[in-house]
Write an enzyme that holds these catalytic residues in place. Structure first.
Site, mmCIF file in Angstrom:
data_model
loop_
_atom_site.group_PDB
_atom_site.id
_atom_site.type_symbol
_atom_site.label_atom_id
_atom_site.label_comp_id
_atom_site.label_asym_id
_atom_site.label_seq_id
_atom_site.Cartn_x
_atom_site.Cartn_y
_atom_site.Cartn_z
ATOM 1 N N ASN A 11 5.246 2.217 -3.462
ATOM 2 C CA ASN A 11 4.686 2.013 -4.798
ATOM 3 C C ASN A 11 4.994 0.568 -5.219
ATOM 4 O O ASN A 11 6.161 0.192 -5.370
ATOM 5 C CB ASN A 11 5.330 3.018 -5.761
ATOM 6 C CG ASN A 11 4.867 2.824 -7.202
ATOM 7 O OD1 ASN A 11 4.234 1.822 -7.536
ATOM 8 N ND2 ASN A 11 5.196 3.784 -8.043
ATOM 9 N N ASP A 66 -6.872 2.646 -8.105
ATOM 10 C CA ASP A 66 -7.228 4.042 -8.422
ATOM 11 C C ASP A 66 -7.386 4.182 -9.936
ATOM 12 O O ASP A 66 -6.521 3.758 -10.694
ATOM 13 C CB ASP A 66 -6.125 4.985 -7.922
ATOM 14 C CG ASP A 66 -6.086 5.036 -6.404
ATOM 15 O OD1 ASP A 66 -7.116 4.737 -5.769
ATOM 16 O OD2 ASP A 66 -5.015 5.362 -5.845
ATOM 17 N N GLU A 74 0.858 -1.192 0.000
ATOM 18 C CA GLU A 74 0.000 0.000 0.000
ATOM 19 C C GLU A 74 0.891 1.239 0.000
ATOM 20 O O GLU A 74 1.874 1.293 0.730
ATOM 21 C CB GLU A 74 -0.926 -0.027 1.229
ATOM 22 C CG GLU A 74 -1.698 1.229 1.504
ATOM 23 C CD GLU A 74 -2.494 1.783 0.316
ATOM 24 O OE1 GLU A 74 -3.229 1.035 -0.339
ATOM 25 O OE2 GLU A 74 -2.349 2.988 0.035
ATOM 26 N N ASP A 81 -15.030 -1.101 -10.285
ATOM 27 C CA ASP A 81 -16.378 -0.639 -10.622
ATOM 28 C C ASP A 81 -16.319 0.368 -11.777
ATOM 29 O O ASP A 81 -17.358 0.935 -12.142
ATOM 30 C CB ASP A 81 -17.059 -0.004 -9.395
ATOM 31 C CG ASP A 81 -16.205 1.057 -8.738
ATOM 32 O OD1 ASP A 81 -15.025 0.755 -8.420
ATOM 33 O OD2 ASP A 81 -16.680 2.185 -8.536
HETATM 34 C C1 LIG Z 1 -9.531 2.681 -4.462
HETATM 35 S S1 LIG Z 1 -8.453 2.051 -3.271
HETATM 36 C C2 LIG Z 1 -8.980 0.338 -3.100
HETATM 37 C C3 LIG Z 1 -8.518 -0.262 -1.812
HETATM 38 C C4 LIG Z 1 -8.844 -1.750 -1.633
HETATM 39 N N1 LIG Z 1 -8.126 -2.566 -2.568
HETATM 40 C C5 LIG Z 1 -10.312 -2.019 -1.715
HETATM 41 O O1 LIG Z 1 -10.741 -2.687 -2.656
HETATM 42 O O2 LIG Z 1 -11.055 -1.577 -0.800
HETATM 43 C C6 LIG Z 1 -6.893 1.856 -4.149
HETATM 44 C C7 LIG Z 1 -5.710 1.714 -3.208
HETATM 45 O O3 LIG Z 1 -4.512 1.466 -3.951
HETATM 46 C C8 LIG Z 1 -3.460 2.244 -3.388
HETATM 47 N N2 LIG Z 1 -2.461 2.414 -4.444
HETATM 48 C C9 LIG Z 1 -2.588 3.166 -5.560
HETATM 49 N N3 LIG Z 1 -1.488 3.064 -6.336
HETATM 50 C C10 LIG Z 1 -0.640 2.215 -5.692
HETATM 51 C C11 LIG Z 1 0.661 1.705 -5.990
HETATM 52 N N4 LIG Z 1 1.312 2.061 -7.110
HETATM 53 N N5 LIG Z 1 1.236 0.853 -5.105
HETATM 54 C C12 LIG Z 1 0.584 0.503 -3.967
HETATM 55 N N6 LIG Z 1 -0.650 0.956 -3.625
HETATM 56 C C13 LIG Z 1 -1.263 1.791 -4.482
HETATM 57 C C14 LIG Z 1 -4.156 3.518 -2.945
HETATM 58 O O4 LIG Z 1 -3.431 4.250 -1.993
HETATM 59 C C15 LIG Z 1 -5.467 2.945 -2.376
HETATM 60 O O5 LIG Z 1 -5.351 2.604 -1.016
#
Ligand SMILES: C[S@@+](CC[C@H](N)C(=O)[O-])C[C@H]1O[C@@H](n2cnc3c(N)ncnc32)[C@H](O)[C@@H]1O
Length: 209
Positions: free
Chosen positions: A87, A113, A60, A149
């Site tokens: 990342n 995201d 995360e 989604d």
């Molecule tokens: C929309 S949230 C979904 C969280 C979870 N997977 C869920 O389904 O409830 C997307 C998550 O991915 C993380 N994230 C985005 N880009 C990332 C990356 N390159 N490496 C690790 N985490 C990342 C964001 O900080 C966020 O917590």
């Protein structure tokens, strides 16, 4: 509400080195699943508490969430779960951490995201270069799960994965969840929100061939 962090920021150039599987898990020989973008990790806590025959790793990019998850992990004394901050693209590509990808049975990208603007597509976690790296490092038979989604994002991820000839889509009717990393079909936090709000869910599973 989604809180976006720019994964290409220099803040994430420094990479957490993942200790050996022997150091992070009670039984390092168990099947290993990686959840990318695990947020506050309720999903991984559900999985790890209920499936003691799997090891789980969450990556995360929001540091506060990882710190809180690590504290919760200590309290609960769960021995088949580990969290890494940063990342995911940089972490897994790093020479010291590449052993993780070689040991994976499966990876999930749950509701990543979307980065809706075209000029921000390069911030999406699924990128052709990253998929190519996974194709060259994952074992044959290992799986990638995607779920979102956002229809456009699903189409982009699906096309990016299938453009790599090392991955094939598995027909859902041929897939047995009871043998996967998520036999109980637990839902992520975002998925619970999506279900309550009756939004669409787009998902697929791919196998490394
Ligand atoms: C929309 S949230 C979904 C969280 C979870 N997977 C869920 O389904 O409830 C997307 C998550 O991915 C993380 N994230 C985005 N880009 C990332 C990356 N390159 N490496 C690790 N985490 C990342 C964001 O900080 C966020 O917590």
């Amino acid at each position: 509400m989604r809180q976006h962090v720019n994964p290409l920021s220099k803040n994430f150039d420094e990479i957490e080195k993942i200790p050996s599987l022997l150091e992070i898990f009670d039984d390092p020989k168990l099947n290993l699943h990686l959840d990318i973008g695990c947020a506050s990790a309720e999903f991984l806590f559900d999985l790890a508490s209920n499936n003691k025959n799997w090891n789980y790793l969450g990556i995360e990019i929001r540091e506060r969430l990882v710190k809180t998850a690590k504290l919760k992990l200590q309290d609960k004394e769960i021995k088949n779960l580990y969290f890494v901050f940063g990342n995911a693209n940089n972490i897994l590509n790093d020479y010291h951490n590449q052993f993780i990808v070689k040991n994976l049975k499966s990876i999930s990208f749950n509701f990543p995201d979307p980065w809706f603007k075209k000029k921000h597509y390069k911030r999406r976690v699924i990128q052709p270069g990253f998929i190519n790296f996974l194709a060259n490092s994952m074992q044959i038979g290992s799986l990638i799960f995607i779920k979102t989604d956002v229809k456009d994002l699903f189409e982009y991820m699906d096309l990016t994965i299938l453009s790599n000839l090392n991955f094939k889509k598995i027909d859902k009717k041929d897939f047995n969840y009871s043998e996967s990393f998520n036999p109980n079909e637990f839902k992520t936090s975002r998925e619970k929100y999506v279900v309550i709000n009756e939004l669409n869910i787009f998902d697929s599973v791919y196998i490394k061939v």
